[in-house]
Write an enzyme that holds these catalytic residues in place. Structure first.
Site, PDB file in Angstrom:
ATOM      1  N   ILE A 231       1.612   4.690  -6.646  1.00  0.00           N
ATOM      2  CA  ILE A 231       2.921   4.397  -6.058  1.00  0.00           C
ATOM      3  C   ILE A 231       2.850   3.281  -5.018  1.00  0.00           C
ATOM      4  CG2 ILE A 231       3.884   6.685  -6.472  1.00  0.00           C
ATOM      5  CD1 ILE A 231       3.154   7.458  -3.631  1.00  0.00           C
ATOM      6  N   GLY A 232       1.664   2.795  -4.714  1.00  0.00           N
ATOM      7  CA  GLY A 232       1.556   1.715  -3.742  1.00  0.00           C
ATOM      8  C   GLY A 232       0.149   1.152  -3.704  1.00  0.00           C
ATOM      9  N   GLY A 234      -2.257  -1.717  -1.193  1.00  0.00           N
ATOM     10  CA  GLY A 234      -2.304  -2.602  -0.033  1.00  0.00           C
ATOM     11  C   GLY A 234      -3.681  -3.205   0.144  1.00  0.00           C
ATOM     12  N   ARG A 235      -3.889  -3.790   1.331  1.00  0.00           N
ATOM     13  CA  ARG A 235      -5.161  -4.455   1.604  1.00  0.00           C
ATOM     14  C   ARG A 235      -6.319  -3.471   1.673  1.00  0.00           C
ATOM     15  NH1 ARG A 235      -3.940  -7.517   7.039  1.00  0.00           N
ATOM     16  NH2 ARG A 235      -2.698  -5.635   7.348  1.00  0.00           N
ATOM     17  N   GLY A 237      -6.522  -0.237   0.164  1.00  0.00           N
ATOM     18  CA  GLY A 237      -6.630   0.819  -0.826  1.00  0.00           C
ATOM     19  C   GLY A 237      -5.334   1.030  -1.587  1.00  0.00           C
ATOM     20  N   LYS A 252      -3.927   8.789  -0.469  1.00  0.00           N
ATOM     21  CA  LYS A 252      -4.311   7.427  -0.088  1.00  0.00           C
ATOM     22  C   LYS A 252      -5.807   7.287  -0.352  1.00  0.00           C
ATOM     23  CE  LYS A 252      -3.789   4.189   3.802  1.00  0.00           C
ATOM     24  NZ  LYS A 252      -3.321   4.068   5.201  1.00  0.00           N
ATOM     25  N   ASP A 353       0.447  -0.546  14.804  1.00  0.00           N
ATOM     26  CA  ASP A 353       0.839  -1.256  13.579  1.00  0.00           C
ATOM     27  C   ASP A 353       2.189  -0.750  13.081  1.00  0.00           C
ATOM     28  OD1 ASP A 353       0.618  -3.100  11.553  1.00  0.00           O
ATOM     29  OD2 ASP A 353      -0.631  -1.843  10.264  1.00  0.00           O
TER      30      ASP A 353
END
Length: 523
Positions: A231-232, A234-235, A237, A252, A353
């Protein structure tokens, strides 16, 4: 013994027996031995592993695991930790305990000698106990006496075993290993009664220290999860939708090279009293090794709406929804920033962040803050900031001016909280743009979309934010609508170049709560 062949035979037997006796480490095994009806002390063996002793401060419970009083009980567990249970080569997750949790549980791993797990690690005194009585006496415990007496006897047995071929034969038979840690969650003695849902798991974990599930239970849950779809990405994982007992969870997955980020985020999520309705719910952390590479898993609640970034991209929102999203996101930030005092307290934490991609939208239209891999904690006693040893930095587009020009005081924890507030002001701007009043709204855009590239560098952002002192534009129509006018004032007060002049997270939350009351909004 005059026959040379016979002497050679016994010499080989001696070498074989000594090698077999030395290949394994003997540990005391008394899993849950201080529970009613627990198993008696036995011995387990591990090759290239550790002996482990665990101490836990808990509340008195009945045989079903239900708390029956506020009386504190110290529980001790000893066992073998085999090499197959390590997270990475030479590193066992179960041998590491966060400094913030050592007043509730502690672990000692050793392999310097047989039965070295007879020594139990110490719990850090609770705040209410500091300055009180210190433990008295240095008497040797009965278990230590047994170890002191047994070690010379075992050494003598190893030396005289040269003529005992039958004993060596018996040593070749299977050894009584400890039960594997990935036993079924229903039968795990640490779990007490049998939880059938995530809610029951959370209720069970909050009956103790409030710092998350025990590590053995986390590993049990992780090994029962089935991955369904990605479902996603990124940098650092991928994020998958998984399934545990019919319920969706988010997984994750970090590559092994990002072990520090994974370990840090798991450590922060397990901070005592961190669980909050506006902080992403943490379930478990574990590793998966398929023989080729190691994956590091972080398992949390799953929300099908995805991130606030995705949610605002897909649809416009009403003023009521705008206030609900902003107010609950501010509630999560305020809980992170707040220090809770007491024996079951929580240190103040700064996110570092904050952005719309790190805020998730629940099914009821409220928000929760996620991705704590860069978070820092504050020890109010020593006034020290616990900064992760990592090369990661925050998202440049959302960095505060003092972070961009390097003037932030890294020794002062308030500096990190103020930088969070600046980033949150940009998130408020993203939310307000999608508020539709009379069919009028703005397209979704990231902050500074009109003055920097899609992937801006530090120099790009430093020039715009610090040099030119630009901030995102406020549409004129917002001044004619009460809710948008309040949002515009809030975000401006979060953007000040002077960080000391910015609002606090608590002030932002209270202002949005007052706005919600005006809208008769129930959050």
């Amino acid at each position: 013994m005059d026959n040379p062949m016979l002497r050679l035979f016994f010499f080989c037997m001696l070498i074989l027996c000594i090698w077999q006796c030395a290949e394994g480490l003997q540990c005391i095994e008394c899993q849950y031995c201080n529970r009613p009806g627990g198993a008696p002390n036995t011995t387990c063996y591990t090759a290239k592993g550790y002996c482990m002793s665990i101490i836990v401060r808990d509340k008195e419970k009945d045989k079903n695991g239900l708390r029956i009083s506020n009386k504190e009980v110290i529980r001790i567990n000893r066992q073998c930790l085999h090499k197959k249970e390590f997270i990475l080569e030479g590193r066992a997750l179960m041998c590491h305990v966060s400094e913030l949790m050592k007043d509730q549980q502690n672990v000692r791993c050793c392999k310097d000698q047989d039965f070295c797990n007879s020594v139990v690690p110490e719990l850090r005194p609770l705040k209410s106990e500091e300055g009180g009585k210190q433990s008295s006496g240095s008497d040797i415990s009965p278990m230590e006496m047994v170890v002191v007496i047994a070690l010379p006897i075992m050494a003598l047995v190893v030396i005289t075993i040269v003529a005992v071929y039958a004993y060596c034969y018996c040593r070749r038979r299977p050894r009584p290993y400890a039960p594997p840690p990935d036993q079924n969650v229903d039968t795990n003695p640490l779990m007490g009664s049998q939880p059938s849902s995530l809610k029951e798991l959370y209720d069970w974990s909050q009956s103790g220290s409030g710092s998350g599930l025990p590590l053995l239970v986390q590993r049990t849950i992780a090994r029962q999860i089935r991955l369904c779809e990605i479902i996603g990405k990124g940098r650092y994982g991928e994020v998958w939708r998984g399934n545990w007992r019919g319920e969706n969870v988010a997984v994750k997955i970090f590559p092994s090279r990002e072990e520090r980020s994974w370990y840090r985020e798991a450590e922060i999520y397990q901070t005592v009293m961190l669980r909050h309705e506006n902080i992403l719910g943490f379930i478990a952390a574990d590793n998966k090794d398929n023989g080729t590479w190691t994956q590091l898993w972080l398992i949390t609640d799953y929300y099908e709406n995805g991130s606030l970034f995705d949610y605002l991209n897909r649809q416009t929102i009403s003023p009521t929804s705008m206030i609900r999203l902003a107010h609950t996101a501010a509630g999560g930030m305020a809980h992170l920033h707040m220090e809770i005092l007491g024996a079951q307290g929580k240190p103040a934490i700064a996110h570092r962040d904050l952005k719309s991609k790190n805020i998730l939208v629940k099914n009821n239209g409220t928000c929760c803050i996620a991705d704590l891999g860069l978070a820092v904690g504050h020890n109010s006693k020593t006034d020290k900031v616990d900064i992760a040893n990592s090369n990661r930095v925050g998202t440049k587009r959302y960095m505060a001016p003092e972070c961009l020009d390097g003037s932030i005081n890294m020794e002062h924890f308030e500096s990190f909280k103020r930088a969070d507030v600046y980033s949150f002001g940009l998130v408020l701007w993203e939310i307000a743009r999608r508020c539709s009043v009379g069919g009028i709204f703005e397209e979704f855009q990231l902050p500074y979309y009109d003055v920097v590239p899609s992937d801006p560098s530090l120099e790009d952002m430093r020039k715009i934010v610090c040099g030119d002192k630009q901030r995102p534009a406020i549409p004129n129509r917002w001044q004619n609508i009460e809710s948008l006018r309040v949002m515009a004032r809030l975000m401006k007060e979060c953007w000040y170049s002077n960080s000391a002049a910015r609002l606090t997270a608590l002030r932002i939350r209270k202002t949005l709560a007052g706005l919600a009351d005006q809208e008769d909004l129930k959050i």
